[in-house]
Design a protein around this motif. Structure first.
Motif, PDB file in Angstrom:
ATOM      1  N   GLY A   1      10.808  -6.467  -5.184  1.00  0.00           N
ATOM      2  CA  GLY A   1      10.552  -4.788  -5.806  1.00  0.00           C
ATOM      3  C   GLY A   1       9.535  -4.220  -5.022  1.00  0.00           C
ATOM      4  N   VAL A   2       9.835  -2.866  -5.283  1.00  0.00           N
ATOM      5  CA  VAL A   2       9.048  -1.849  -4.736  1.00  0.00           C
ATOM      6  C   VAL A   2       8.744  -0.725  -5.425  1.00  0.00           C
ATOM      7  N   VAL A   3       7.464  -0.212  -5.726  1.00  0.00           N
ATOM      8  CA  VAL A   3       6.593   0.906  -6.121  1.00  0.00           C
ATOM      9  C   VAL A   3       6.221   1.652  -5.243  1.00  0.00           C
ATOM     10  N   GLN A   4       7.002   3.015  -5.021  1.00  0.00           N
ATOM     11  CA  GLN A   4       6.465   3.959  -4.125  1.00  0.00           C
ATOM     12  C   GLN A   4       5.746   5.089  -4.777  1.00  0.00           C
ATOM     13  N   LEU A   5       4.512   5.677  -4.330  1.00  0.00           N
ATOM     14  CA  LEU A   5       3.818   6.631  -5.072  1.00  0.00           C
ATOM     15  C   LEU A   5       3.684   7.754  -4.092  1.00  0.00           C
TER      16      LEU A   5
ATOM     17  N   CYS B   1       8.919  -5.181   1.938  1.00  0.00           N
ATOM     18  CA  CYS B   1       8.505  -4.138   2.912  1.00  0.00           C
ATOM     19  C   CYS B   1       9.391  -3.455   3.605  1.00  0.00           C
ATOM     20  N   ILE B   2      10.539  -4.020   4.033  1.00  0.00           N
ATOM     21  CA  ILE B   2      11.825  -3.526   5.039  1.00  0.00           C
ATOM     22  C   ILE B   2      12.034  -2.362   4.004  1.00  0.00           C
ATOM     23  N   VAL B   3      12.412  -2.572   2.724  1.00  0.00           N
ATOM     24  CA  VAL B   3      13.235  -1.392   2.000  1.00  0.00           C
ATOM     25  C   VAL B   3      12.262  -0.528   1.750  1.00  0.00           C
ATOM     26  N   ALA B   4      10.772  -0.652   1.397  1.00  0.00           N
ATOM     27  CA  ALA B   4       9.840   0.251   1.094  1.00  0.00           C
ATOM     28  C   ALA B   4       9.701   1.206   2.209  1.00  0.00           C
TER      29      ALA B   4
END
Length: 152
Positions: free
Chosen positions: A16-20, A45-48
């Motif tokens: 899971g990734v949360v981008q702000l 981390c790669i996807v983020a």
């Protein structure tokens, strides 16, 4: 913020990734039918970093994986790659496919890695964990091809 895990380790896994950015929040998640916790931490981390909309600005990446944060911040992964994916103790480095992808992304961006304590009430880390667990529980997940090749 990133998190990853596998049910059973190895087992079904998710990330899971949360981008702000500028007050906006974007969530990303995925999973695989058979993988490991560390592979999913790396994949998060790669996807983020792959999915950044603004690649010309510094990035603060928060992970509860000391494996990932230390691997980058302490230069371990660069050393492994320089030695042909062999660790200082002459043992093979695990997950070279994902470490290579992460190092390539780090080389083209300005990324500051920060370790956060997992399951300690940090709302964004907790949200990433929820996304990762939910994905790991999904039916019909795709194969983590590189992992299954090694274990096959």
């Amino acid at each position: 913020y990133t998190d990853g895990g596998a049910l059973g380790n190895p087992g079904p896994g998710g990330y899971g990734v949360v981008q702000l950015f500028n007050g906006q929040c974007r969530e990303l998640a995925g999973g695989f039918r058979l993988t490991t916790n560390n592979r999913m931490e790396l994949m998060a981390c790669i996807v983020a970093l792959s999915e950044l909309e603004h690649r010309d600005r510094p990035v603060w990446l928060y992970s509860d994986s000391s494996y990932v944060v230390n691997g980058i911040s302490k230069g371990w992964a660069r050393g492994w790659r320089r030695r042909g994916w062999v660790k200082a103790d002459r043992q093979p480095a695990l997950n070279p496919d994902l470490w290579g992808r992460l190092l390539d992304l780090v080389d083209e961006l300005t990324v500051n890695f920060h370790w956060v304590r997992g399951h300690a009430g940090n709302p964004l880390n907790e949200r990433c964990d929820q996304l990762a667990v939910a994905m790991a529980r999904q039916p019909g997940l795709p194969a983590d091809i590189e992992y299954e090749k090694l274990k096959g």
